[in-house]
Design a protein around this motif. Structure first.
Motif, PDB file in Angstrom:
ATOM      1  N   SER A  88     -16.115  46.801   7.799  1.00 11.55           N
ATOM      2  CA  SER A  88     -15.010  46.192   8.536  1.00 11.55           C
ATOM      3  C   SER A  88     -13.703  46.913   8.238  1.00 11.55           C
ATOM      4  O   SER A  88     -12.666  46.564   8.790  1.00 11.55           O
ATOM      5  N   TRP A 133     -18.408  50.388  12.714  1.00 12.28           N
ATOM      6  CA  TRP A 133     -17.264  49.532  12.358  1.00 12.28           C
ATOM      7  C   TRP A 133     -17.370  48.225  13.118  1.00 12.28           C
ATOM      8  O   TRP A 133     -17.643  48.208  14.317  1.00 12.28           O
ATOM      9  N   ARG A 134     -17.181  47.125  12.396  1.00  8.51           N
ATOM     10  CA  ARG A 134     -17.137  45.809  13.013  1.00  8.51           C
ATOM     11  C   ARG A 134     -15.712  45.260  12.870  1.00  8.51           C
ATOM     12  O   ARG A 134     -15.203  45.134  11.757  1.00  8.51           O
ATOM     13  N   ARG A 135     -15.091  44.960  14.001  1.00 12.14           N
ATOM     14  CA  ARG A 135     -13.752  44.370  13.962  1.00 12.14           C
ATOM     15  C   ARG A 135     -13.828  43.004  13.274  1.00 12.14           C
ATOM     16  O   ARG A 135     -14.681  42.185  13.630  1.00 12.14           O
ATOM     17  N   PRO A 136     -12.957  42.728  12.291  1.00 10.31           N
ATOM     18  CA  PRO A 136     -12.971  41.418  11.656  1.00 10.31           C
ATOM     19  C   PRO A 136     -12.860  40.294  12.684  1.00 10.31           C
ATOM     20  O   PRO A 136     -12.054  40.363  13.599  1.00 10.31           O
TER      21      PRO A 136
END
Length: 305
Positions: free
Chosen positions: A226, A195-198
């Motif tokens: 995201s 997961w990549r934080r926006p």
């Protein structure tokens, strides 16, 4: 200062705060072309370029940085003065700008919107659902929801719920094909869903604890998203192992669609808080909103200051 001068400077401050003409124009409720013209008028009047603009980037010139450093605090003080005056009203009313990550909005705000408007029909909620980390004061928000580990010392924080826990989960099909990790280090040999934080360039590292000591594991796998919801949907379909809040994956675990992994390594941590700026006079709308959600989800608690 003429009224047009103030409008130009306020527009300039909004562009800097949002880092985008489009988002600043939306905040100011004007078109992007009108905002661009306003900034050009300010630059022409001053005889200085304030912003370096390309199709992909926006940055302050030296003159722009100096102007913003002097004007932004003055603008905040003027707006605080107006808020102080409005706080003398007996009935909470007006626009309240709220920033909430998606899970907090889904869990704490959506279920009680009807009851909120029964109690406070004159408050207009302007809610931004956004998982990116923001400076709520600089971005112009009145209230934000954030996890306890991200609280800032200069904010008032009110607990929305109890502690939280994140779980590693995978489908029964994935476990049958790939087996189960027995320790967090084993995740390095598994297909994990990142997961990549926006708004962030890096990937979230999964956090575990043992004997009171926290540590992180940077996992790898076939999918980076995201949206945590997409990560969980992919886990259900057997793509790999996901990591998300227990209360959101528990129904899927109970339904047999996911299996909880590494439970002994998944510790609790401070949950969600509403936070707002410390001020001499908190606006009635902020107080009404915070108090309503606090009572709706936890009962009366004392704010952390």
């Amino acid at each position: 200062m003429r009224g047009s001068d103030y409008a130009e400077l306020k527009a300039f401050a909004a562009v800097v705060a949002h880092g985008s003409f489009a988002r600043a124009a939306e905040d100011l409720r004007i078109s992007a072309s009108t905002l661009s013209q306003t900034i050009r008028q300010l630059e022409t009047r001053l005889g200085l370029r304030l912003l370096n603009r390309t199709t992909r980037s926006l940055s302050l010139t030296e003159a722009g940085a100096r102007l913003h450093a002097r004007f932004a605090p003055a603008l905040a003080e003027m707006e605080a003065a107006v808020s102080d005056a409005a706080a003398l009203r007996d009935t909470p009313a007006g626009i309240l700008r709220v920033h909430m990550p998606s899970v907090a909005a889904t869990t704490y705000l959506e279920p009680v919107l009807g009851r909120f408007y029964e109690a406070w029909p004159d408050i207009v909620l302007d809610v931004t659902i956004d998982d990116a980390a923001v400076d709520i004061v600089e971005a112009g928000y009145d209230v934000s929801a954030r996890l306890g580990e991200f609280l800032e010392a200069d904010m008032v924080a009110v607990a929305l719920g109890g502690t939280q826990r994140q779980l590693a989960v995978a489908s029964p099909d994935y476990i049958a094909r790939c087996g189960s990790p027995s320790a967090p280090a084993d995740l390095l040999q598994h297909r994990c869903i990142n997961w990549r934080r926006p708004g962030s360039a890096g990937l979230y590292t999964w956090e575990f604890a043992r004997d009171g000591r926290w540590f992180s594991v940077a996992v790898n796998g076939p999918l980076v998203v995201s949206s945590r919801d997409m990560a969980i949907a992919a886990a259900v379909q057997g793509v790999g192992i996901a990591f998300w809040a227990e209360d959101l994956v528990r129904p899927l675990i109970d339904a047999g669609k996911l299996v909880s992994l590494l439970d002994d390594w998944c510790a609790v941590f401070p949950g969600w808080f509403l936070c707002y700026q410390k001020q001499r006079h908190t606006s009635p709308a902020v107080r009404a909103f915070v108090d309503f959600l606090r009572h709706a989800h936890t009962g009366s608690q004392t704010p952390r200051q």
